[in-house]
Design a protein around this motif. Sequence first.
Motif, PDB file in Angstrom:
ATOM      1  N   PHE A 157       0.832  -1.202   0.000  1.00  0.00           N
ATOM      2  CA  PHE A 157       0.000   0.000   0.000  1.00  0.00           C
ATOM      3  C   PHE A 157       0.868   1.254   0.000  1.00  0.00           C
ATOM      4  N   PRO A 158       1.372   1.675  -1.154  1.00  0.00           N
ATOM      5  CA  PRO A 158       2.132   2.931  -1.199  1.00  0.00           C
ATOM      6  C   PRO A 158       1.276   4.100  -0.716  1.00  0.00           C
ATOM      7  N   ASN A 159       1.907   4.992   0.049  1.00  0.00           N
ATOM      8  CA  ASN A 159       1.252   6.225   0.528  1.00  0.00           C
ATOM      9  C   ASN A 159       0.087   5.964   1.479  1.00  0.00           C
ATOM     10  N   SER A 160       0.113   4.840   2.172  1.00  0.00           N
ATOM     11  CA  SER A 160      -0.933   4.577   3.154  1.00  0.00           C
ATOM     12  C   SER A 160      -0.505   5.105   4.520  1.00  0.00           C
ATOM     13  N   MET A 161      -1.492   5.331   5.391  1.00  0.00           N
ATOM     14  CA  MET A 161      -1.214   5.804   6.747  1.00  0.00           C
ATOM     15  C   MET A 161      -2.345   5.369   7.668  1.00  0.00           C
ATOM     16  N   ILE A 162      -1.977   4.730   8.772  1.00  0.00           N
ATOM     17  CA  ILE A 162      -2.972   4.292   9.743  1.00  0.00           C
ATOM     18  C   ILE A 162      -3.143   5.398  10.782  1.00  0.00           C
ATOM     19  N   PRO A 163      -4.362   5.934  10.952  1.00  0.00           N
ATOM     20  CA  PRO A 163      -4.547   7.048  11.880  1.00  0.00           C
ATOM     21  C   PRO A 163      -4.586   6.606  13.337  1.00  0.00           C
ATOM     22  N   ALA A 164      -4.200   7.495  14.221  1.00  0.00           N
ATOM     23  CA  ALA A 164      -4.413   7.335  15.658  1.00  0.00           C
ATOM     24  C   ALA A 164      -5.753   7.957  16.029  1.00  0.00           C
ATOM     25  N   ALA A 165      -6.304   7.522  17.143  1.00  0.00           N
ATOM     26  CA  ALA A 165      -7.590   8.060  17.592  1.00  0.00           C
ATOM     27  C   ALA A 165      -7.509   9.571  17.782  1.00  0.00           C
ATOM     28  N   SER A 166      -6.378  10.049  18.285  1.00  0.00           N
ATOM     29  CA  SER A 166      -6.221  11.492  18.511  1.00  0.00           C
ATOM     30  C   SER A 166      -6.293  12.269  17.213  1.00  0.00           C
ATOM     31  N   GLN A 167      -5.743  11.711  16.136  1.00  0.00           N
ATOM     32  CA  GLN A 167      -5.785  12.390  14.842  1.00  0.00           C
ATOM     33  C   GLN A 167      -7.207  12.463  14.299  1.00  0.00           C
ATOM     34  N   VAL A 168      -7.936  11.359  14.425  1.00  0.00           N
ATOM     35  CA  VAL A 168      -9.315  11.330  13.944  1.00  0.00           C
ATOM     36  C   VAL A 168     -10.178  12.298  14.746  1.00  0.00           C
ATOM     37  N   ALA A 169     -10.038  12.262  16.069  1.00  0.00           N
ATOM     38  CA  ALA A 169     -10.851  13.123  16.932  1.00  0.00           C
ATOM     39  C   ALA A 169     -10.604  14.599  16.639  1.00  0.00           C
ATOM     40  N   GLN A 170      -9.347  14.963  16.461  1.00  0.00           N
ATOM     41  CA  GLN A 170      -9.021  16.363  16.177  1.00  0.00           C
ATOM     42  C   GLN A 170      -9.561  16.794  14.816  1.00  0.00           C
ATOM     43  N   ALA A 171      -9.495  15.888  13.830  1.00  0.00           N
ATOM     44  CA  ALA A 171      -9.919  16.239  12.478  1.00  0.00           C
ATOM     45  C   ALA A 171     -11.424  16.460  12.369  1.00  0.00           C
ATOM     46  N   LEU A 172     -12.216  15.772  13.194  1.00  0.00           N
ATOM     47  CA  LEU A 172     -13.668  15.934  13.091  1.00  0.00           C
ATOM     48  C   LEU A 172     -14.227  16.915  14.113  1.00  0.00           C
ATOM     49  N   GLU A 173     -13.359  17.453  14.972  1.00  0.00           N
ATOM     50  CA  GLU A 173     -13.799  18.356  16.031  1.00  0.00           C
ATOM     51  C   GLU A 173     -14.514  19.576  15.454  1.00  0.00           C
ATOM     52  N   GLY A 174     -15.687  19.882  16.002  1.00  0.00           N
ATOM     53  CA  GLY A 174     -16.454  21.033  15.542  1.00  0.00           C
ATOM     54  C   GLY A 174     -17.299  20.759  14.310  1.00  0.00           C
ATOM     55  N   LEU A 175     -17.156  19.587  13.719  1.00  0.00           N
ATOM     56  CA  LEU A 175     -17.921  19.239  12.521  1.00  0.00           C
ATOM     57  C   LEU A 175     -19.008  18.212  12.819  1.00  0.00           C
ATOM     58  N   PHE A 176     -18.737  17.290  13.751  1.00  0.00           N
ATOM     59  CA  PHE A 176     -19.650  16.186  14.007  1.00  0.00           C
ATOM     60  C   PHE A 176     -19.759  15.890  15.497  1.00  0.00           C
ATOM     61  N   VAL A 177     -20.874  15.258  15.851  1.00  0.00           N
ATOM     62  CA  VAL A 177     -21.023  14.583  17.127  1.00  0.00           C
ATOM     63  C   VAL A 177     -20.707  13.110  16.890  1.00  0.00           C
ATOM     64  N   VAL A 178     -19.836  12.550  17.712  1.00  0.00           N
ATOM     65  CA  VAL A 178     -19.528  11.122  17.603  1.00  0.00           C
ATOM     66  C   VAL A 178     -20.619  10.355  18.349  1.00  0.00           C
ATOM     67  N   GLU A 179     -21.514   9.755  17.591  1.00  0.00           N
ATOM     68  CA  GLU A 179     -22.611   9.002  18.199  1.00  0.00           C
ATOM     69  C   GLU A 179     -22.138   7.636  18.695  1.00  0.00           C
ATOM     70  N   ASP A 180     -21.104   7.090  18.043  1.00  0.00           N
ATOM     71  CA  ASP A 180     -20.631   5.765  18.425  1.00  0.00           C
ATOM     72  C   ASP A 180     -19.230   5.549  17.870  1.00  0.00           C
ATOM     73  N   TRP A 181     -18.392   4.850  18.661  1.00  0.00           N
ATOM     74  CA  TRP A 181     -17.038   4.487  18.229  1.00  0.00           C
ATOM     75  C   TRP A 181     -16.861   3.015  18.579  1.00  0.00           C
ATOM     76  N   HIS A 182     -16.963   2.164  17.585  1.00  0.00           N
ATOM     77  CA  HIS A 182     -17.015   0.706  17.756  1.00  0.00           C
ATOM     78  C   HIS A 182     -15.686   0.104  17.316  1.00  0.00           C
ATOM     79  N   ASN A 183     -15.066  -0.689  18.175  1.00  0.00           N
ATOM     80  CA  ASN A 183     -13.796  -1.348  17.861  1.00  0.00           C
ATOM     81  C   ASN A 183     -14.026  -2.857  17.776  1.00  0.00           C
ATOM     82  N   PHE A 184     -13.833  -3.428  16.586  1.00  0.00           N
ATOM     83  CA  PHE A 184     -13.838  -4.899  16.490  1.00  0.00           C
ATOM     84  C   PHE A 184     -12.606  -5.374  15.721  1.00  0.00           C
ATOM     85  N   GLY A 185     -11.454  -4.859  16.158  1.00  0.00           N
ATOM     86  CA  GLY A 185     -10.196  -5.141  15.494  1.00  0.00           C
ATOM     87  C   GLY A 185      -9.796  -6.605  15.473  1.00  0.00           C
ATOM     88  N   THR A 186     -10.183  -7.368  16.491  1.00  0.00           N
ATOM     89  CA  THR A 186      -9.817  -8.789  16.487  1.00  0.00           C
ATOM     90  C   THR A 186     -10.496  -9.542  15.347  1.00  0.00           C
TER      91      THR A 186
END
Length: 254
Positions: A157-186
């Motif tokens: 995957f050239p030019n790929s990047m896995i985000p951290a939760a802090s990056q996602v939270a900061q990027a959506l701040e002021g734009l959305f309400v987070v209704e749900d954050w579901h983790n099923f990584g396993t």
Amino acid sequence: MLGKRLVYSCGYWAEADKLDDAQAAKLDLVCRKLLLKPGQRVLDIGCGWGEALKYAAEHYGVSGVGITVSEQQAEFARELCKGLPIEIRLQDYHDVDETFDAVYSIGMFEHVGGKNYRAYFETVRRCLKEGGLSLLHCIGSNGTPAQPDPWIEKYIFPNSMIPAASQVAQALEGLFVVEDWHNFGTDYDRTLTAWRANFDTAWPELSQRYDERFRRMWHYYLAASAAVFRSRRDQLWQLVLSPNGVPGGLRVPR
């Protein structure tokens, strides 16, 4: 490798024992979380081969637009969705300028890049009706990555990047309400293990077109990726977002 549905993202194994069932369950989970209803119009950002839109149209009676920057995927998705109220466009997500009842992306955000996260969410907000919902399905990291994995960057995957939760939270701040954050990584461990089994089963046929070096490389990619999720270093997130908060709250399906 991917099963009968060409879905190159994590399946949902809560009640599934087979890959095809897990992928169908994931697509249904997305539709249920978005509260899709007949007559609604949805936007799929990075629609891949079109399976998610096809599923939503057939099972929930919606129409939709799928956008991709891959000519090959767009051509395949148009054929797959023929006869359904679905439009597949070869288009950059920044250029979409119309509103939808729901906006989602599945396994696309990993290719947006940190400097573009805010622009991504701004685009989703612009395209989402006031009472609509958005869903983000993506891999996430426990810590902010300094650099993508060099081997994955070079070979997979050239030019790929896995985000951290802090990056996602900061990027959506002021734009959305987070209704749900579901983790099923396993569940990605099981998905990748199933992909590897399918790959191994198909190797006698694939070996007519690919050499031993490729087999070893691909096997390593799938096994190492499964290990990353099994170790819990990386996660699989589904975020449900609303522009101003759902009145009374939203009981998000599982």
